[in-house]
Design a protein around this motif. Structure first.
Motif, PDB file in Angstrom:
ATOM      1  N   SER A 107       0.845  -1.199   0.000  1.00 21.22           N
ATOM      2  CA  SER A 107       0.000   0.000   0.000  1.00 21.22           C
ATOM      3  C   SER A 107       0.877   1.244   0.000  1.00 21.22           C
ATOM      4  CB  SER A 107      -0.918   0.016   1.230  1.00 21.22           C
ATOM      5  OG  SER A 107      -1.927  -0.966   1.105  1.00 21.22           O
ATOM      6  N   MET A 108       0.399   2.301  -0.678  1.00 20.82           N
ATOM      7  CA  MET A 108       1.172   3.526  -0.859  1.00 20.82           C
ATOM      8  C   MET A 108       0.353   4.719  -0.382  1.00 20.82           C
ATOM      9  SD  MET A 108       2.733   2.552  -4.617  1.00 20.82           S
ATOM     10  CE  MET A 108       1.159   1.979  -5.276  1.00 20.82           C
ATOM     11  N   TYR A 109       0.857   5.423   0.624  1.00 26.97           N
ATOM     12  CA  TYR A 109       0.149   6.532   1.243  1.00 26.97           C
ATOM     13  C   TYR A 109       0.890   7.849   0.997  1.00 26.97           C
ATOM     14  CZ  TYR A 109      -2.342   2.907   3.852  1.00 26.97           C
ATOM     15  OH  TYR A 109      -3.103   1.816   4.198  1.00 26.97           O
ATOM     16  N   ARG A 110       0.133   8.927   1.008  1.00 23.34           N
ATOM     17  CA  ARG A 110       0.721  10.261   0.919  1.00 23.34           C
ATOM     18  C   ARG A 110       0.852  10.824   2.327  1.00 23.34           C
ATOM     19  NH1 ARG A 110      -1.170  15.082  -3.237  1.00 23.34           N
ATOM     20  NH2 ARG A 110       0.256  16.718  -2.481  1.00 23.34           N
ATOM     21  N   ASN A 111       2.096  11.092   2.745  1.00 25.84           N
ATOM     22  CA  ASN A 111       2.373  11.606   4.081  1.00 25.84           C
ATOM     23  C   ASN A 111       2.770  13.076   3.964  1.00 25.84           C
ATOM     24  OD1 ASN A 111       3.888  12.225   6.616  1.00 25.84           O
ATOM     25  ND2 ASN A 111       3.591  10.040   7.027  1.00 25.84           N
ATOM     26  N   LEU A 112       2.105  13.933   4.720  1.00 24.37           N
ATOM     27  CA  LEU A 112       2.344  15.368   4.632  1.00 24.37           C
ATOM     28  C   LEU A 112       3.601  15.808   5.374  1.00 24.37           C
ATOM     29  CD1 LEU A 112      -1.308  16.718   5.042  1.00 24.37           C
ATOM     30  CD2 LEU A 112      -0.019  16.285   2.936  1.00 24.37           C
ATOM     31  N   GLY A 113       4.275  14.886   6.060  1.00 26.85           N
ATOM     32  CA  GLY A 113       5.484  15.231   6.777  1.00 26.85           C
ATOM     33  C   GLY A 113       5.193  16.025   8.031  1.00 26.85           C
ATOM     34  N   ASN A 114       6.200  16.736   8.503  1.00 30.13           N
ATOM     35  CA  ASN A 114       6.060  17.545   9.714  1.00 30.13           C
ATOM     36  C   ASN A 114       6.968  18.767   9.576  1.00 30.13           C
ATOM     37  OD1 ASN A 114       6.215  18.664  12.335  1.00 30.13           O
ATOM     38  ND2 ASN A 114       5.816  16.662  13.276  1.00 30.13           N
ATOM     39  N   PRO A 115       6.419  19.898   9.113  1.00 30.08           N
ATOM     40  CA  PRO A 115       7.243  21.098   8.909  1.00 30.08           C
ATOM     41  C   PRO A 115       7.995  21.536  10.159  1.00 30.08           C
ATOM     42  CG  PRO A 115       5.084  21.358   7.890  1.00 30.08           C
ATOM     43  CD  PRO A 115       5.018  20.102   8.703  1.00 30.08           C
ATOM     44  N   ALA A 116       7.396  21.349  11.323  1.00 28.39           N
ATOM     45  CA  ALA A 116       8.057  21.769  12.564  1.00 28.39           C
ATOM     46  C   ALA A 116       9.345  20.989  12.806  1.00 28.39           C
ATOM     47  CB  ALA A 116       7.104  21.585  13.744  1.00 28.39           C
ATOM     48  N   LEU A 117       9.395  19.751  12.325  1.00 23.17           N
ATOM     49  CA  LEU A 117      10.592  18.912  12.483  1.00 23.17           C
ATOM     50  C   LEU A 117      11.451  18.898  11.216  1.00 23.17           C
ATOM     51  CD1 LEU A 117       9.027  15.810  14.309  1.00 23.17           C
ATOM     52  CD2 LEU A 117      10.287  17.724  15.327  1.00 23.17           C
ATOM     53  N   ASN A 118      11.072  19.733  10.239  1.00 22.56           N
ATOM     54  CA  ASN A 118      11.785  19.779   8.960  1.00 22.56           C
ATOM     55  C   ASN A 118      11.693  18.446   8.219  1.00 22.56           C
ATOM     56  OD1 ASN A 118      13.183  21.144   6.976  1.00 22.56           O
ATOM     57  ND2 ASN A 118      15.204  20.710   7.840  1.00 22.56           N
ATOM     58  N   VAL A 119      10.520  17.789   8.332  1.00 16.73           N
ATOM     59  CA  VAL A 119      10.265  16.528   7.626  1.00 16.73           C
ATOM     60  C   VAL A 119       9.436  16.848   6.377  1.00 16.73           C
ATOM     61  CG1 VAL A 119       9.149  14.284   7.729  1.00 16.73           C
ATOM     62  CG2 VAL A 119      10.336  15.180   9.743  1.00 16.73           C
ATOM     63  N   PRO A 120       9.958  16.587   5.184  1.00 15.74           N
ATOM     64  CA  PRO A 120       9.232  16.947   3.965  1.00 15.74           C
ATOM     65  C   PRO A 120       8.086  15.996   3.659  1.00 15.74           C
ATOM     66  CG  PRO A 120      11.236  15.792   3.400  1.00 15.74           C
ATOM     67  CD  PRO A 120      11.265  15.967   4.900  1.00 15.74           C
ATOM     68  N   GLU A 121       7.213  16.416   2.760  1.00 10.76           N
ATOM     69  CA  GLU A 121       6.130  15.558   2.280  1.00 10.76           C
ATOM     70  C   GLU A 121       6.743  14.378   1.533  1.00 10.76           C
ATOM     71  OE1 GLU A 121       1.980  16.037  -0.306  1.00 10.76           O
ATOM     72  OE2 GLU A 121       3.202  17.795   0.231  1.00 10.76           O
ATOM     73  N   HIS A 122       6.120  13.210   1.695  1.00 11.40           N
ATOM     74  CA  HIS A 122       6.718  12.023   1.070  1.00 11.40           C
ATOM     75  C   HIS A 122       5.659  10.934   0.875  1.00 11.40           C
ATOM     76  CE1 HIS A 122       6.982  11.464   5.479  1.00 11.40           C
ATOM     77  NE2 HIS A 122       6.832  10.165   5.236  1.00 11.40           N
ATOM     78  N   TRP A 123       6.051   9.913   0.125  1.00  7.94           N
ATOM     79  CA  TRP A 123       5.215   8.727  -0.075  1.00  7.94           C
ATOM     80  C   TRP A 123       5.644   7.659   0.918  1.00  7.94           C
ATOM     81  CZ3 TRP A 123       1.442  10.274  -3.004  1.00  7.94           C
ATOM     82  CH2 TRP A 123       1.662  11.161  -4.061  1.00  7.94           C
ATOM     83  N   HIS A 124       4.657   7.001   1.522  1.00  7.09           N
ATOM     84  CA  HIS A 124       4.924   6.002   2.551  1.00  7.09           C
ATOM     85  C   HIS A 124       4.393   4.651   2.059  1.00  7.09           C
ATOM     86  CE1 HIS A 124       4.544   4.859   7.112  1.00  7.09           C
ATOM     87  NE2 HIS A 124       5.598   4.309   6.537  1.00  7.09           N
ATOM     88  N   TYR A 125       5.285   3.680   1.897  1.00  8.99           N
ATOM     89  CA  TYR A 125       4.947   2.351   1.373  1.00  8.99           C
ATOM     90  C   TYR A 125       4.934   1.347   2.521  1.00  8.99           C
ATOM     91  CZ  TYR A 125       6.332   4.537  -3.072  1.00  8.99           C
ATOM     92  OH  TYR A 125       6.457   5.390  -4.153  1.00  8.99           O
ATOM     93  N   VAL A 126       3.933   0.461   2.535  1.00 14.19           N
ATOM     94  CA  VAL A 126       3.806  -0.551   3.585  1.00 14.19           C
ATOM     95  C   VAL A 126       3.532  -1.896   2.935  1.00 14.19           C
ATOM     96  CG1 VAL A 126       2.583  -1.254   5.678  1.00 14.19           C
ATOM     97  CG2 VAL A 126       2.852   1.186   5.163  1.00 14.19           C
ATOM     98  N   SER A 127       4.315  -2.916   3.316  1.00 10.63           N
ATOM     99  CA  SER A 127       4.145  -4.252   2.730  1.00 10.63           C
ATOM    100  C   SER A 127       3.158  -5.093   3.532  1.00 10.63           C
ATOM    101  CB  SER A 127       5.493  -4.974   2.648  1.00 10.63           C
ATOM    102  OG  SER A 127       5.897  -5.451   3.928  1.00 10.63           O
ATOM    103  N   PHE A 128       2.587  -6.088   2.865  1.00  6.01           N
ATOM    104  CA  PHE A 128       1.682  -7.069   3.481  1.00  6.01           C
ATOM    105  C   PHE A 128       2.086  -8.452   2.982  1.00  6.01           C
ATOM    106  CE2 PHE A 128      -0.564  -3.104   3.424  1.00  6.01           C
ATOM    107  CZ  PHE A 128      -1.435  -3.094   4.509  1.00  6.01           C
ATOM    108  N   GLY A 129       2.631  -9.284   3.852  1.00  9.64           N
ATOM    109  CA  GLY A 129       2.952 -10.638   3.426  1.00  9.64           C
ATOM    110  C   GLY A 129       4.139 -11.278   4.114  1.00  9.64           C
ATOM    111  N   LEU A 130       5.058 -10.506   4.664  1.00 11.18           N
ATOM    112  CA  LEU A 130       6.150 -11.098   5.432  1.00 11.18           C
ATOM    113  C   LEU A 130       5.648 -11.629   6.767  1.00 11.18           C
ATOM    114  CD1 LEU A 130       8.872  -8.488   4.536  1.00 11.18           C
ATOM    115  CD2 LEU A 130       9.133 -10.949   4.225  1.00 11.18           C
ATOM    116  N   SER A 131       4.580 -11.043   7.260  1.00 13.37           N
ATOM    117  CA  SER A 131       3.904 -11.570   8.451  1.00 13.37           C
ATOM    118  C   SER A 131       2.783 -12.511   8.000  1.00 13.37           C
ATOM    119  CB  SER A 131       3.339 -10.427   9.294  1.00 13.37           C
ATOM    120  OG  SER A 131       2.361  -9.704   8.568  1.00 13.37           O
ATOM    121  N   ASP A 132       2.206 -13.212   8.944  1.00 11.89           N
ATOM    122  CA  ASP A 132       1.140 -14.170   8.643  1.00 11.89           C
ATOM    123  C   ASP A 132      -0.196 -13.426   8.529  1.00 11.89           C
ATOM    124  OD1 ASP A 132      -0.510 -16.333   8.349  1.00 11.89           O
ATOM    125  OD2 ASP A 132       0.208 -17.401  10.123  1.00 11.89           O
TER     126      ASP A 132
END
Length: 485
Positions: free
Chosen positions: A72-97
């Motif tokens: 799954s691919m999510y749009r993350n707005l980051g955190n300007p206060a921490l100087n974290v830019p906007e980015h794409w966040h990918y999460v896998s499904f299948g290494l766990s049961d």
């Protein structure tokens, strides 16, 4: 073969078709393991119930090549206060049961890890004007998952992955990976065990080498302090053109060099192009380093013997959990290298095995003289092996990517070794151990100093210590592509 489609889960009964919220009820057909991971994603992204998703068209449990059912691919707005830019966040499904019915993972209860105990995540900086996430990270994650399924070696925070190619197949300097805990996703308790989330962090070659010479956790901490190189959430920017050491030279001179001197290296072994010969064996003896002995008669390794050697290596070479890694596939000749946290004592014994118990058909042989052979990339790691491992009372293993051969260097402080000061060269089937004293290590480091300047290196190159009856050759890759090696 993969397809891209919107949706947060399987087509039938998945989150995209359910009417509940993150805390609501889900259709009974929705697999409980998938439910648990999706719930954590919904906690972070309540406004994105149906993210874009890459799915394996033919599931692994139906004979497909891709172990991950979904990414799954999510749009993350980051955190300007921490100087974290906007980015794409990918999460896998299948290494766990995900299913709990043994179709992929053996169900062992709710108290331990679910499947392999983790899922992968990846944070990719969003480019200006980018309206949809790139899908190449999903294939990258599938490649890592294939390795885990094929080798049954799990990943841990601080591990590093030598990829030797731009992660997105571009001209990027980001060609390797470190692994760390995802900064936002919390461990999930599912009906089939616990799932943690390990984040992939793209790094440059120089940063990988620093992680090898020191440790992965130390380099991750440095990356967190440099916003353009990852920042606090360790976001990968494939357009980054400078290493952290080019951005701030003091990081290398003060932090890394001091760390190596103080802590040594946590890299306990690598997959490599390597071989060894017993120079003390008479020429008429047709036994070679891939043979075993029954009495005095040489015998080729059978399939059963080979499996026993691998089990011995698995038990004997692990410090905390896993052994030296084989390559992902034939194309990734350099495979994966793990960077482990140090144990309280360095030992060739596993915590699950009181000692290395050899197969009844294999006996340990003491050798008078040995010849070690490495390709240039593997040979360049010998100074690291000597300075970062043996001088700190640890061991280092080269595991051949073309066969069962393994070479382990041990110091006098390593427990469980079958090489001794009296017999410093000993072989157990195709596994060679070499015990080196601190005095000899210091001498070797002086003699091998030119290995630190590969650009000035001409192959083949030979080093010899006649009084120690030891010879080391650095040879072209083509030599190791010969099946006889």
């Amino acid at each position: 073969m993969e397809g891209v489609r919107p949706g947060g889960g399987p087509p039938a009964g998945g989150p995209g078709s359910g009417s509940g919220s993150a805390s609501g009820s889900f259709p009974s057909l929705f697999p409980p393991g998938l439910h648990g991971i999706y719930g954590e994603c919904r906690r972070l992204y309540p406004d994105q119930p149906n993210p874009l998703q890459v799915t394996a068209i033919l599931k692994y449990w139906l004979g497909g090549p891709d172990p991950l059912d979904y990414v799954s691919m999510y749009r993350n707005l980051g955190n300007p206060a921490l100087n974290v830019p906007e980015h794409w966040h990918y999460v896998s499904f299948g290494l766990s049961d995900l299913y709990g019915d043994n179709r992929v993972h053996e169900f062992t209860g709710t108290d331990g890890p679910s499947g392999f105990g983790f899922e992968l995540t990846f944070r990719l900086k969003r480019e200006t004007g980018e309206s949809a996430p790139p899908t190449w990270p999903a294939e990258l994650m599938q490649g890592l998952a294939r390795y885990v399924f094929q080798s049954e070696n799990t990943f841990c925070s601080g591990d590093h992955v030598s990829w030797h190619s731009p992660l997105d197949n571009s001209e990027s300097r980001i060609q390797h990976m470190l692994l760390t805990e995802d900064p936002q996703m919390q461990p999930v308790q599912t009906p089939f065990g616990v799932v943690t989330f390990l984040q992939i962090v793209g790094v440059c070659t120089e940063e990988l080498h620093a992680a090898q010479q020191w440790n992965g956790q130390g380099i991750l901490e440095l990356l967190r302090t440099v916003p353009v190189a990852g920042g606090p959430w360790l976001i990968t920017d494939m357009r980054r053109g400078e290493t952290i050491f080019e951005i701030d030279p003091h990081l290398q001179q003060e932090r890394v060099d001091k760390g190596i001197e103080t802590d040594g290296s946590n890299l306990s072994g690598v997959s490599a192009k390597c071989a060894w010969d017993d120079l003390s064996r008479p020429p008429e003896d047709d036994e070679d380093s891939r043979s075993i002995c029954i009495g005095t008669q040489p015998r080729r390794l059978s399939g059963k013997d080979t499996e026993q050697i691998r089990e011995t290596l698995r038990r004997g070479l692990e410090i905390n959990s896993k052994p030296v890694l084989p390559p992902i596939n034939a194309q990734r000749q350099n495979g994966l290298n793990l960077d482990r946290a140090p144990s309280r004592k360095d030992s060739l014994e596993s915590e699950s095995s009181a000692a290395i118990i050899p197969h009844e058909l294999i006996r340990t042989r003491q050798l008078e003289s040995v010849h070690l052979k490495f390709n240039q990339e593997s040979g360049a790691l010998i100074p690291l092996c000597l300075r970062g491992r043996l001088l700190h009372g640890r061991h280092f293993t080269y595991k051949s990517i073309t066969g069962d051969t393994a070479i382990t260097f041990v110091s006098t402080g390593v427990e469980g070794a079958f090489a001794t000061e009296e017999h410093p060269y000993a072989a157990h089937g195709p596994w060679l151990q070499i015990l080196l004293t601190e005095e000899f290590v210091e001498r070797m480091l002086e003699d091998l100093e030119d290995l630190n300047s590969p650009e000035e290196f001409k192959l083949p190159k030979e080093y010899s210590w006649p009084e120690k009856k030891l010879k080391v050759s650095i040879l072209p890759d083509a030599v190791f592509d010969n099946p006889l090696h």
